[in-house]
Design a protein around this motif. Structure first.
Motif, PDB file in Angstrom:
ATOM      1  N   ILE A  40      31.426  36.808  47.852  1.00 27.96           N
ATOM      2  CA  ILE A  40      30.977  38.435  47.773  1.00 27.96           C
ATOM      3  C   ILE A  40      29.781  38.006  47.088  1.00 27.96           C
ATOM      4  O   ILE A  40      29.672  37.832  45.512  1.00 27.96           O
ATOM      5  CB  ILE A  40      32.140  39.588  47.046  1.00 27.96           C
ATOM      6  N   ARG A  41      28.302  38.210  47.071  1.00 25.88           N
ATOM      7  CA  ARG A  41      27.261  37.844  46.674  1.00 25.88           C
ATOM      8  C   ARG A  41      26.688  39.382  45.606  1.00 25.88           C
ATOM      9  O   ARG A  41      26.821  40.174  46.349  1.00 25.88           O
ATOM     10  CB  ARG A  41      26.028  37.206  47.270  1.00 25.88           C
ATOM     11  N   VAL A  42      26.365  38.808  44.406  1.00 22.74           N
ATOM     12  CA  VAL A  42      26.456  40.082  43.686  1.00 22.74           C
ATOM     13  C   VAL A  42      24.433  39.604  42.934  1.00 22.74           C
ATOM     14  O   VAL A  42      24.317  38.346  42.839  1.00 22.74           O
ATOM     15  CB  VAL A  42      26.750  40.374  42.789  1.00 22.74           C
ATOM     16  N   PRO A  43      23.873  40.294  43.189  1.00 22.66           N
ATOM     17  CA  PRO A  43      22.448  39.939  41.893  1.00 22.66           C
ATOM     18  C   PRO A  43      23.022  39.324  40.785  1.00 22.66           C
ATOM     19  O   PRO A  43      23.988  39.661  39.950  1.00 22.66           O
ATOM     20  CB  PRO A  43      21.737  41.265  41.683  1.00 22.66           C
ATOM     21  N   PRO A  44      22.057  38.700  39.626  1.00 17.17           N
ATOM     22  CA  PRO A  44      22.338  38.185  38.629  1.00 17.17           C
ATOM     23  C   PRO A  44      22.659  39.236  37.568  1.00 17.17           C
ATOM     24  O   PRO A  44      21.469  40.453  37.977  1.00 17.17           O
ATOM     25  CB  PRO A  44      21.203  37.052  38.466  1.00 17.17           C
ATOM     26  N   GLY A  45      23.195  39.481  37.022  1.00 15.44           N
ATOM     27  CA  GLY A  45      22.945  40.195  35.859  1.00 15.44           C
ATOM     28  C   GLY A  45      24.645  41.562  36.095  1.00 15.44           C
ATOM     29  O   GLY A  45      24.421  42.598  35.006  1.00 15.44           O
ATOM     30  N   THR A  46      25.433  41.036  36.677  1.00 14.63           N
ATOM     31  CA  THR A  46      25.860  42.032  37.228  1.00 14.63           C
ATOM     32  C   THR A  46      27.533  41.793  36.713  1.00 14.63           C
ATOM     33  O   THR A  46      27.990  40.469  36.013  1.00 14.63           O
ATOM     34  CB  THR A  46      26.646  41.962  39.183  1.00 14.63           C
ATOM     35  N   THR A  47      28.407  42.862  36.073  1.00 11.63           N
ATOM     36  CA  THR A  47      29.295  42.882  35.663  1.00 11.63           C
ATOM     37  C   THR A  47      30.330  43.354  36.580  1.00 11.63           C
ATOM     38  O   THR A  47      30.189  43.937  37.157  1.00 11.63           O
ATOM     39  CB  THR A  47      29.435  43.566  33.547  1.00 11.63           C
ATOM     40  N   VAL A  48      31.479  42.410  36.357  1.00 10.82           N
ATOM     41  CA  VAL A  48      32.642  42.455  36.586  1.00 10.82           C
ATOM     42  C   VAL A  48      33.839  42.975  36.039  1.00 10.82           C
ATOM     43  O   VAL A  48      33.898  42.761  35.324  1.00 10.82           O
ATOM     44  CB  VAL A  48      32.955  41.284  37.817  1.00 10.82           C
ATOM     45  N   PHE A  49      34.140  44.236  36.427  1.00 10.33           N
ATOM     46  CA  PHE A  49      35.600  45.207  35.203  1.00 10.33           C
ATOM     47  C   PHE A  49      36.497  45.543  36.635  1.00 10.33           C
ATOM     48  O   PHE A  49      36.522  45.809  37.646  1.00 10.33           O
ATOM     49  CB  PHE A  49      35.388  46.322  35.362  1.00 10.33           C
ATOM     50  N   ASP A  50      37.700  45.455  36.295  1.00 12.02           N
ATOM     51  CA  ASP A  50      39.064  45.592  36.640  1.00 12.02           C
ATOM     52  C   ASP A  50      38.583  47.523  36.738  1.00 12.02           C
ATOM     53  O   ASP A  50      39.032  47.578  35.429  1.00 12.02           O
ATOM     54  CB  ASP A  50      40.401  45.521  36.579  1.00 12.02           C
ATOM     55  N   ALA A  51      38.811  48.164  37.833  1.00 12.17           N
ATOM     56  CA  ALA A  51      38.423  49.773  37.979  1.00 12.17           C
ATOM     57  C   ALA A  51      39.816  50.284  36.965  1.00 12.17           C
ATOM     58  O   ALA A  51      39.613  51.253  36.613  1.00 12.17           O
ATOM     59  CB  ALA A  51      37.817  49.915  39.449  1.00 12.17           C
ATOM     60  N   GLN A  52      41.012  49.245  37.440  1.00 12.40           N
ATOM     61  CA  GLN A  52      42.077  49.762  37.394  1.00 12.40           C
ATOM     62  C   GLN A  52      42.157  49.863  35.884  1.00 12.40           C
ATOM     63  O   GLN A  52      42.843  51.129  34.666  1.00 12.40           O
ATOM     64  CB  GLN A  52      42.965  49.730  37.369  1.00 12.40           C
ATOM     65  N   THR A  53      41.987  49.105  34.916  1.00  7.70           N
ATOM     66  CA  THR A  53      42.556  48.550  33.648  1.00  7.70           C
ATOM     67  C   THR A  53      40.648  48.590  32.792  1.00  7.70           C
ATOM     68  O   THR A  53      41.576  48.566  31.516  1.00  7.70           O
ATOM     69  CB  THR A  53      43.103  46.913  33.502  1.00  7.70           C
ATOM     70  N   ASN A  54      39.759  48.357  33.146  1.00 10.17           N
ATOM     71  CA  ASN A  54      38.492  48.522  32.458  1.00 10.17           C
ATOM     72  C   ASN A  54      38.127  47.145  31.628  1.00 10.17           C
ATOM     73  O   ASN A  54      37.701  46.993  31.295  1.00 10.17           O
ATOM     74  CB  ASN A  54      38.779  49.494  31.619  1.00 10.17           C
ATOM     75  N   TYR A  55      39.481  46.153  32.220  1.00  7.24           N
ATOM     76  CA  TYR A  55      38.744  45.032  31.758  1.00  7.24           C
ATOM     77  C   TYR A  55      38.243  44.001  31.816  1.00  7.24           C
ATOM     78  O   TYR A  55      37.599  43.933  33.580  1.00  7.24           O
ATOM     79  CB  TYR A  55      40.192  44.195  32.193  1.00  7.24           C
ATOM     80  N   LEU A  56      36.678  43.381  31.702  1.00  9.39           N
ATOM     81  CA  LEU A  56      36.199  42.654  31.322  1.00  9.39           C
ATOM     82  C   LEU A  56      36.250  41.163  32.413  1.00  9.39           C
ATOM     83  O   LEU A  56      37.070  40.476  31.795  1.00  9.39           O
ATOM     84  CB  LEU A  56      35.136  42.753  30.525  1.00  9.39           C
ATOM     85  N   LEU A  57      36.278  40.847  33.961  1.00  9.30           N
ATOM     86  CA  LEU A  57      36.104  40.044  34.310  1.00  9.30           C
ATOM     87  C   LEU A  57      35.694  39.094  33.989  1.00  9.30           C
ATOM     88  O   LEU A  57      35.619  37.786  33.210  1.00  9.30           O
ATOM     89  CB  LEU A  57      37.119  40.385  36.144  1.00  9.30           C
TER      90      LEU A  57
END
Ligand code: GTP
Ligand code: MG
Length: 329
Positions: A86-103
């Motif tokens: 999956i491609r995203v723009p640089p600057g994207t932060t990825v979180f687990d939506a259930q736990t709010n954990y920053l991946l």
């Protein structure tokens, strides 16, 4: 419309099933020869510099990697499932939506993170009965894009932020004579021109933040919610409309807005601010300018975003600041 958050569902590929197969050996005895299934594919997210928004995720939210191939007879191992990228723009932060954990915070193009592992392939029937492949990991993710604009424009409502951004960049925001015309951050690009040396100056991305007022940090007006978009800018343009300012306290708006920035995030105050006084085509504003300058005791750039007076000079200053090593990443 500019989209800066998205929710997606990802699933790693299921592992391939193990094979249940028997063969007669030279002595005529039945022996197992079933191979294991292949591992399911992983789902990865990667930063790609060709992308600038998360808009694609409004149309597709489900992503899964492919299944591992089944094992075969004669000890044949199943094929590994294909990954899903999956491609995203640089600057994207990825979180687990259930736990709010920053991946992962994907800041640099090419950075990637595995967000869902594929399931293990099932064992063949060599030592025990064959197994089914394991299911892949499933996850709900929240993507957040903090715009990496170079310059943030902040100011009181109606100070002329939209007029300025429309003058200097490609942005076409709504402009009107009432506060809070702009309800979401507006992005604009100042296109890089040819330099005398024959090269090209890089584009400058500017971002207008909806107007801030006293007690914005308490949610007044539109609040400070949108300030997160300028946390990573290189510097700020602090736009002031002297016609709105109390003449007895010419710095009231300036100090008040800085206080709101500080209450939101102390680091925002550490950013270099270019202080710009707008609407100097209005005679009263021009008259009040010397007093403001004497009180503030810092370099002030007077402009009229409406007539264009002083705007070219301001863009030149942006150019110079952008080319300084301190502001280059
Ligand atoms: N005379 C004069 N009017 C201006 C100038 N710049 C902006 N205006 C006017 O000021 C009003 C507000 O301008 P906007 O650009 O919408 O201001 P803004 O800061 O984006 O306002 P919000 O989005 O509501 O926070 C409009 O009527 C503009 O035409 C200027 O340099 N001179
Ligand atoms: Mg505006």
């Amino acid at each position: 419309m500019f989209v800066d958050t998205a929710k997606i569902y990802v699933r790693g590929g299921k592992g391939g099933d193990g094979c249940n197969s028997w063969v007669r050996n030279r002595r005529g005895k039945k022996v197992p020869d079933g191979g294991s299934g292949g591992k399911g594919g992983d789902v990865l997210i990667q930063a790609d510099s060709n992308l600038t928004t998360l808009i694609d995720f409004r149309y597709q939210q489900h992503y899964s990697a492919s299944k591992g191939g089944p094992g075969g007879s004669n000890y044949k191992q199943g094929r590994r499932g294909d990954d899903c990228l999956i491609r995203v723009p640089p600057g994207t932060t990825v979180f687990d939506a259930q736990t709010n954990y920053l991946l992962r915070d994907l800041t640099t193009p090419g950075d990637s993170v595995i967000v869902a592992y594929g399931g293990k392939g099932g064992c063949g029937n060599l030592n025990r009965p064959s197994e089914e492949g394991k299911a892949g990991e499933e996850r709900e993710l929240r993507l957040e894009l903090k715009l990496i604009a170079d310059v943030g424009i902040v100011g009181y409502p109606n100070s002329g932020k939209s007029t300025l951004i429309s003058k200097i960049s490609s942005a076409l925001p709504k402009i009107a004579d009432y506060p809070f015309t702009t309800l979401r951050p507006v992005l604009g690009v100042i296109k890089g021109k040819k330099t005398r040396q024959g090269g090209y100056r890089r584009d400058i991305i500017v971002c207008e933040i909806p107007g801030l007022i006293k007690d914005a940090h308490r949610g007044k007006g539109l609040g400070t919610f949108f300030l997160r978009h300028i946390e990573r800018t290189k510097f700020l343009i602090h736009l002031i409309d002297l016609s709105q300012v109390n003449k007895k306290e010419p710095l009231s708006h300036f100090n008040c807005l800085n206080r709101e920035l500080e209450l939101y995030n102390k680091n925002l105050l550490k950013k270099k601010q270019i202080i710009v006084v707008n609407k100097i085509d209005i005679p009263e504003a021009r008259k009040d300018l010397p007093l403001f300058k004497s009180k503030i005791k810092r370099k002030v750039y007077p402009i009229s975003a409406l007539t264009g007076e002083g705007v070219k000079e301001l863009v030149k200053v942006l150019d110079i600041l952008m080319s300084m090593p301190d502001y280059n990443d």
